[in-house]
Design a protein around this motif. Structure first.
Motif, PDB file in Angstrom:
ATOM      1  N   LYS A   1       9.832  25.252   9.419  1.00 11.01           N
ATOM      2  CA  LYS A   1      10.134  24.238   8.409  1.00 11.01           C
ATOM      3  C   LYS A   1      10.385  22.907   9.101  1.00 11.01           C
ATOM      4  CE  LYS A   1      12.314  27.532   5.219  1.00 11.01           C
ATOM      5  NZ  LYS A   1      13.559  27.862   4.463  1.00 11.01           N
ATOM      6  N   GLN A   2       9.893  21.837   8.492  1.00  7.09           N
ATOM      7  CA  GLN A   2      10.088  20.509   9.076  1.00  7.09           C
ATOM      8  C   GLN A   2      10.263  19.466   7.977  1.00  7.09           C
ATOM      9  OE1 GLN A   2       7.506  18.854  12.341  1.00  7.09           O
ATOM     10  NE2 GLN A   2       6.942  17.386  10.750  1.00  7.09           N
TER      11      GLN A   2
ATOM     12  N   GLN B   1       1.499  28.029   3.724  1.00  2.00           N
ATOM     13  CA  GLN B   1       1.456  26.606   4.025  1.00  2.00           C
ATOM     14  C   GLN B   1       1.809  25.777   2.792  1.00  2.00           C
ATOM     15  OE1 GLN B   1       0.961  24.737   6.660  1.00  2.00           O
ATOM     16  NE2 GLN B   1       0.686  22.743   5.692  1.00  2.00           N
ATOM     17  N   ARG B   2       2.781  24.884   2.941  1.00  5.31           N
ATOM     18  CA  ARG B   2       3.173  23.950   1.885  1.00  5.31           C
ATOM     19  C   ARG B   2       3.573  22.642   2.550  1.00  5.31           C
ATOM     20  NH1 ARG B   2       5.492  28.696   1.567  1.00  5.31           N
ATOM     21  NH2 ARG B   2       7.498  27.953   2.366  1.00  5.31           N
ATOM     22  N   GLU B   3       2.965  21.563   2.115  1.00  2.91           N
ATOM     23  CA  GLU B   3       3.280  20.258   2.713  1.00  2.91           C
ATOM     24  C   GLU B   3       3.209  19.170   1.656  1.00  2.91           C
ATOM     25  OE1 GLU B   3       1.960  17.214   6.350  1.00  2.91           O
ATOM     26  OE2 GLU B   3       0.839  19.077   6.005  1.00  2.91           O
ATOM     27  N   VAL B   4       4.187  18.277   1.677  1.00  2.00           N
ATOM     28  CA  VAL B   4       4.211  17.096   0.821  1.00  2.00           C
ATOM     29  C   VAL B   4       4.630  15.922   1.688  1.00  2.00           C
ATOM     30  CG1 VAL B   4       5.233  15.978  -1.187  1.00  2.00           C
ATOM     31  CG2 VAL B   4       4.813  18.431  -1.222  1.00  2.00           C
ATOM     32  N   ARG B   5       3.926  14.820   1.561  1.00  2.00           N
ATOM     33  CA  ARG B   5       4.336  13.621   2.294  1.00  2.00           C
ATOM     34  C   ARG B   5       3.939  12.379   1.505  1.00  2.00           C
ATOM     35  NH1 ARG B   5      -0.317  15.155   5.698  1.00  2.00           N
ATOM     36  NH2 ARG B   5      -1.878  13.468   5.615  1.00  2.00           N
ATOM     37  N   GLY B   6       4.658  11.305   1.756  1.00  2.00           N
ATOM     38  CA  GLY B   6       4.373  10.045   1.096  1.00  2.00           C
ATOM     39  C   GLY B   6       4.735   8.880   1.994  1.00  2.00           C
ATOM     40  N   SER B   7       4.036   7.781   1.821  1.00  4.99           N
ATOM     41  CA  SER B   7       4.322   6.581   2.614  1.00  4.99           C
ATOM     42  C   SER B   7       4.084   5.351   1.751  1.00  4.99           C
ATOM     43  CB  SER B   7       3.434   6.526   3.861  1.00  4.99           C
ATOM     44  OG  SER B   7       2.073   6.405   3.510  1.00  4.99           O
ATOM     45  N   VAL B   8       4.814   4.297   2.073  1.00  3.69           N
ATOM     46  CA  VAL B   8       4.670   3.040   1.341  1.00  3.69           C
ATOM     47  C   VAL B   8       4.973   1.893   2.292  1.00  3.69           C
ATOM     48  CG1 VAL B   8       7.081   3.064   0.563  1.00  3.69           C
ATOM     49  CG2 VAL B   8       5.367   1.775  -0.731  1.00  3.69           C
ATOM     50  N   ALA B   9       4.269   0.778   2.113  1.00  3.10           N
ATOM     51  CA  ALA B   9       4.515  -0.437   2.901  1.00  3.10           C
ATOM     52  C   ALA B   9       4.339  -1.643   1.992  1.00  3.10           C
ATOM     53  CB  ALA B   9       3.559  -0.524   4.080  1.00  3.10           C
ATOM     54  N   GLN B  10       5.189  -2.621   2.155  1.00  5.09           N
ATOM     55  CA  GLN B  10       5.151  -3.820   1.310  1.00  5.09           C
ATOM     56  C   GLN B  10       5.385  -5.052   2.167  1.00  5.09           C
ATOM     57  OE1 GLN B  10       4.720  -3.993  -2.214  1.00  5.09           O
ATOM     58  NE2 GLN B  10       4.498  -6.172  -1.750  1.00  5.09           N
ATOM     59  N   THR B  11       4.571  -6.077   1.959  1.00 10.92           N
ATOM     60  CA  THR B  11       4.679  -7.325   2.706  1.00 10.92           C
ATOM     61  C   THR B  11       5.031  -8.464   1.761  1.00 10.92           C
ATOM     62  OG1 THR B  11       3.057  -6.606   4.347  1.00 10.92           O
ATOM     63  CG2 THR B  11       3.465  -8.977   4.197  1.00 10.92           C
ATOM     64  N   TRP B  12       6.042  -9.245   2.132  1.00  6.54           N
ATOM     65  CA  TRP B  12       6.405 -10.462   1.428  1.00  6.54           C
ATOM     66  C   TRP B  12       6.350 -11.601   2.435  1.00  6.54           C
ATOM     67  CZ3 TRP B  12       9.299  -6.001   1.241  1.00  6.54           C
ATOM     68  CH2 TRP B  12       9.368  -5.336   0.015  1.00  6.54           C
TER      69      TRP B  12
ATOM     70  N   ARG C   1       0.850  -1.182   0.000  1.00  9.96           N
ATOM     71  CA  ARG C   1       0.000   0.000   0.000  1.00  9.96           C
ATOM     72  C   ARG C   1       0.887   1.234   0.000  1.00  9.96           C
ATOM     73  NH1 ARG C   1       0.046  -1.662   5.416  1.00  9.96           N
ATOM     74  NH2 ARG C   1       0.696  -0.032   6.876  1.00  9.96           N
ATOM     75  N   GLY C   2       0.315   2.354  -0.458  1.00  8.12           N
ATOM     76  CA  GLY C   2       1.086   3.586  -0.470  1.00  8.12           C
ATOM     77  C   GLY C   2       0.183   4.791  -0.597  1.00  8.12           C
ATOM     78  N   THR C   3       0.709   5.946  -0.213  1.00  8.09           N
ATOM     79  CA  THR C   3      -0.042   7.201  -0.253  1.00  8.09           C
ATOM     80  C   THR C   3       0.904   8.344  -0.601  1.00  8.09           C
ATOM     81  OG1 THR C   3      -1.655   6.471   1.406  1.00  8.09           O
ATOM     82  CG2 THR C   3      -1.402   8.839   1.093  1.00  8.09           C
ATOM     83  N   VAL C   4       0.416   9.251  -1.453  1.00  7.57           N
ATOM     84  CA  VAL C   4       1.112  10.506  -1.727  1.00  7.57           C
ATOM     85  C   VAL C   4       0.137  11.638  -1.420  1.00  7.57           C
ATOM     86  CG1 VAL C   4       2.229  11.945  -3.457  1.00  7.57           C
ATOM     87  CG2 VAL C   4       2.563   9.467  -3.501  1.00  7.57           C
ATOM     88  N   PHE C   5       0.601  12.657  -0.676  1.00  7.98           N
ATOM     89  CA  PHE C   5      -0.260  13.751  -0.231  1.00  7.98           C
ATOM     90  C   PHE C   5       0.449  15.073  -0.466  1.00  7.98           C
ATOM     91  CE2 PHE C   5      -1.410  16.824   3.032  1.00  7.98           C
ATOM     92  CZ  PHE C   5      -2.795  16.804   3.011  1.00  7.98           C
ATOM     93  N   ALA C   6      -0.303  16.067  -0.948  1.00  5.24           N
ATOM     94  CA  ALA C   6       0.244  17.415  -1.132  1.00  5.24           C
ATOM     95  C   ALA C   6      -0.810  18.430  -0.716  1.00  5.24           C
ATOM     96  CB  ALA C   6       0.657  17.640  -2.580  1.00  5.24           C
TER      97      ALA C   6
ATOM     98  N   ALA D   1       8.047   2.799   4.872  1.00  7.90           N
ATOM     99  CA  ALA D   1       8.796   4.058   4.932  1.00  7.90           C
ATOM    100  C   ALA D   1       7.840   5.211   4.708  1.00  7.90           C
ATOM    101  CB  ALA D   1       9.917   4.076   3.893  1.00  7.90           C
ATOM    102  N   ALA D   2       8.130   6.337   5.327  1.00  6.88           N
ATOM    103  CA  ALA D   2       7.329   7.546   5.157  1.00  6.88           C
ATOM    104  C   ALA D   2       8.263   8.748   5.212  1.00  6.88           C
ATOM    105  CB  ALA D   2       6.270   7.653   6.242  1.00  6.88           C
ATOM    106  N   ILE D   3       8.004   9.717   4.345  1.00  9.74           N
ATOM    107  CA  ILE D   3       8.806  10.933   4.319  1.00  9.74           C
ATOM    108  C   ILE D   3       7.879  12.119   4.150  1.00  9.74           C
ATOM    109  CG2 ILE D   3       9.186  10.850   1.801  1.00  9.74           C
ATOM    110  CD1 ILE D   3      12.046  11.925   2.417  1.00  9.74           C
ATOM    111  N   GLY D   4       8.216  13.235   4.761  1.00  8.83           N
ATOM    112  CA  GLY D   4       7.361  14.407   4.661  1.00  8.83           C
ATOM    113  C   GLY D   4       8.156  15.692   4.796  1.00  8.83           C
ATOM    114  N   LYS D   5       7.632  16.748   4.176  1.00  5.53           N
ATOM    115  CA  LYS D   5       8.255  18.062   4.281  1.00  5.53           C
ATOM    116  C   LYS D   5       7.136  19.092   4.421  1.00  5.53           C
ATOM    117  CE  LYS D   5      11.527  21.242   2.086  1.00  5.53           C
ATOM    118  NZ  LYS D   5      12.375  21.323   3.290  1.00  5.53           N
ATOM    119  N   GLN D   6       7.290  19.982   5.378  1.00  7.56           N
ATOM    120  CA  GLN D   6       6.270  20.986   5.654  1.00  7.56           C
ATOM    121  C   GLN D   6       6.937  22.340   5.865  1.00  7.56           C
ATOM    122  OE1 GLN D   6       3.946  20.161   9.156  1.00  7.56           O
ATOM    123  NE2 GLN D   6       2.790  22.059   9.051  1.00  7.56           N
ATOM    124  N   GLU D   7       6.342  23.387   5.297  1.00 11.70           N
ATOM    125  CA  GLU D   7       6.804  24.750   5.498  1.00 11.70           C
ATOM    126  C   GLU D   7       5.595  25.661   5.691  1.00 11.70           C
ATOM    127  OE1 GLU D   7       9.292  26.061   2.342  1.00 11.70           O
ATOM    128  OE2 GLU D   7      10.770  24.456   2.582  1.00 11.70           O
TER     129      GLU D   7
END
Length: 675
Positions: free
Chosen positions: A240-241, A205-216, A193-198, A223-229
């Motif tokens: 800023k974060q 206000q400016r924010e971008v974040r994304g997450s992904v998960a994989q099962t085998w 599963r995964g998500t991209v958000f803006a 993993a998830a990464i995000g940036k906010q200003e």
């Protein structure tokens, strides 16, 4: 202490870099609306009972620090689900706790999204009287700072459990106000599963974040990464974060183990506090134009849980590092803190003689240290603690669903501190020990009505920051103890749930900043004369139609001195009444809407211990709303905060001064893609 106003205790340091030797800033409708909301729930109940298929979510929670049997859910807890977070358009964990959980929050002094969360009315020391836990790991700091919840990816959260009231048996130091337990998602059966958000909006206000998960098979990576200003509402308050979180775990039939890394980088500019006259003239103005700071936080966690015969075993091992830097009036400073935690525990869950029995025993070992590098301090502080606890709960197989639980905890603290250039030079080495206990019970008086009671003792120890500035140099503060009592009733027919409770906390040696103590003119941290926090809480939620849900939380709290020169006087920065309500619309066609309101009563200014200030922090009402529409895997939403552009403030540390204005109206537009 250059460039800092007397009585304001360098408030910005509440998040960034409070020197160990000095106290930093501690860091909704009226009665008619309360009655109207209560009547709405009561009047609607018969209609809900006629729609038995329209049920509220069923949740398994972790009241015993294990995944509990549904029959042993924690008594009187509030649970926020991932679905509720998504429906409300929540962007961070702190916001979810405030908007959905009904917890009163005081806006950060630095512009970060980590508001100070206040359970049970503890004002300036709210963070030190609330324990925040992430998947078994304690996030609450041994400093006068708020937990960095912004480091937790919101898309990774499965649920948030809020248990109000004394909880020191399981969670130790600082759990008098309660515990906020954040639980992240476990591996699913789906392959990935995964998500991209803006998001963009007013106030820069400016924010971008994304997450992904994989099962085998039995292995999951995420993993998830995000940036906010954001420029925030005030001048010179840019924030800023950047955050990253990632983990790997393996799950077998009776075993689960994994590792996780969470990292956050925050940069802020500090606008400083203003007077009431300045606020009324222009709440967006800044007093300090060249002050700024940063926080780098990294957390590494390893965990394992499994079953050995009839016994469940679990443990977490974590290491956290935080570097905070700030510059005030051109004077830089730095604080480096490290914390290690190891928390093994076991549980036996079994049935015998018609009873379900859960016994939990465990230990918490924590080591913390900090080093300050500044012109006014070269302080070094260390703290080690070790705790052992046991708790037993019985549920009797009877029509009354009778439950009783009891637990005890013993914890010792070794504290060491020295500063070769403090004012005056300070040093101490002490050992303190504390005991906690609690007894809880509940039973169904009729099938849909449950009565419960809780009694116990909780405690808190002074942080290194607090012990660095006391009325008598080199004399650390005594530990705070609280005798806790709560009586409650719950009505739940699966369509409507109402939880009402009265509570009382009688505290000895409550730890608080007293602006009149000490000889420096800056005040000092001290043990107060005996105090009492008591009040009433009401939680309610219901499905009012197939597509509509309503929820609300009301709290009345009265916090006063019970002895001493201020006997009968109110404590500061504690609103007597807070009320929040939410209305959600979720039809089947991909649309959704969410509307919320919060009313906060007036409260005493931070320095008004004698209750002599001629004014109070005014009450205020704010509204927020969100509308979203799905187009396949896409969701587009518009979100509004403080819809009426209310001018208000929640932080004010001197009479008609030391004010930090809260944000005005903000409109935001977002897009989300799920894959």
């Amino acid at each position: 202490m250059r460039g800092r106003e007397p009585g304001a205790f360098s408030e910005e340091n509440d998040i960034m870099t409070a020197p160990v030797l000095h106290r930093r800033a501690p860091a909704m409708a009226p009665r008619a609306l309360v009655s109207a909301i209560s009547l709405c729930f009561i009047a609607a109940a018969p209609a809900f009972a006629q729609t038995p298929n329209n049920t509220l979510d069923q949740i398994v929670v972790t009241g015993s620090r294990f995944n509990s049997d549904p029959a042993l859910q924690p008594i009187g807890a509030t649970v926020i689900t991932a679905d509720e977070i998504r429906r409300a358009g929540i962007s961070d964990v702190n916001q979810a706790i405030r908007k959905i959980g009904g917890v009163y929050g005081r806006q950060s002094l630095t512009g970060s999204p980590d508001f100070t969360l206040d359970l049970r009315g503890f004002g300036a020391t709210a963070s030190q009287n609330t324990v925040v836990v992430l998947d078994g790991v304690r996030l609450s700091e041994n400093e006068l700072t708020d937990p960095v919840l912004a480091s937790i990816p919101i898309d990774s959260v499965e649920r948030i459990e809020i248990t109000r009231g004394g909880s020191s048996v399981l969670y130790g130091d600082g759990a008098t106000g309660g515990v906020i337990n954040i639980v992240t998602k476990r591996p699913g059966k789906q392959a990935g599963r995964g998500t991209v958000f803006a998001e963009v909006g007013q106030l820069g206000q400016r924010e971008v974040r994304g997450s992904v998960a994989q099962t085998w098979n039995n292995v999951t990576l995420d993993a998830a990464i995000g940036k906010q200003e954001t420029d925030n509402y005030r001048d010179n308050n840019e924030y800023k974060q950047t955050s990253f979180g990632g983990g790997a775990q393996w799950q077998g039939k009776d075993v689960r183990a994994g590792v996780r890394i969470d990292s956050t980088r925050q940069d802020s500019r500090f606008p400083g506090s203003i007077t009431l006259a300045q606020f009324e003239a222009n709440p967006r103005q800044a007093k300090t134009l060249k002050d700024f700071g940063s926080v780098d936080s990294d957390r590494y966690t390893a965990f394992a849980e499994g079953r050995l015969g009839a016994v469940d075993l679990a443990a977490e091992l974590s290491h956290r590092e935080k570097t905070a830097k700030s510059t005030y009036s051109g004077d830089p400073s730095q604080r480096k803190a490290k914390q290690n935690q190891f928390s093994p525990r076991l549980r036996h869950l079994g049935q015998f003689d018609g009873m379900l029995n859960e016994i939990v025993a465990g230990a918490d070992f924590i080591k913390w240290d900090i080093a300050v590098d500044a012109s006014y301090s070269q302080a070094k502080a260390k703290q080690k603690s070790q705790a052992f606890y046991v708790r037993d709960e019985l549920k009797f197989a009877s029509p009354q669903n009778f439950r009783i639980a009891a637990g005890v905890r013993h914890e010792t603290f070794d504290k060491d501190f020295n500063d070769p250039i403090g004012y005056p030079t300070t040093a101490y080495n002490i050992k303190q020990s504390f005991n906690a206990w609690d007894v809880q019970g509940s039973f169904d008086v009729v099938p849909q009505v449950n009565l419960y009671a809780k009694a116990g003792q909780s405690y808190r120890v002074a942080t290194a920051d607090e012990n660095g500035s006391t009325p008598v140099a080199n004399k650390p503060l005594q530990g705070q103890t609280s005798h806790d009592l709560e009586l409650g009733a719950t009505y739940d027919n699966s369509i409507v749930k109402v939880d009402a409770r009265v509570f009382r906390h009688k505290l000895t040696n409550e730890i608080y900043y007293d602006p009149t103590a000490g000889a420096s003119g800056w005040g000092a941290n001290t043990n107060l004369d005996p105090t009492k926090h008591q009040g009433f809480e009401l939680d309610a939620r219901a499905n009012i139609a197939a597509d509509w849900r309503v929820s609300g939380h009301y709290q009345h709290v009265k916090a006063t001195f019970t002895e001493g020169v201020n006997s009968g006087k109110e404590l500061t920065l504690i609103p007597k009444n807070t009320l929040s309500a939410r209305l959600s619309w979720v039809p089947k066609d991909g649309q959704s809407a969410d509307f919320g309101a919060q009313w906060v009563d007036s409260q005493r200014y931070g320095s008004d211990f004698a209750n002599t200030c001629s004014a109070k922090i005014p009450s205020f009402t704010t509204f927020d709303a969100r509308y979203a529409r799905k187009f396949g895997a896409w969701e587009v939403a518009v979100n509004a905060l403080n819809l009426t552009d209310k001018q208000y403030f929640t932080n004010a540390f001197s009479c008609k001064g030391g004010i930090y204005p809260s944000n005005g109206r903000q409109m935001k537009l977002s897009a989300r893609y799920d894959f």
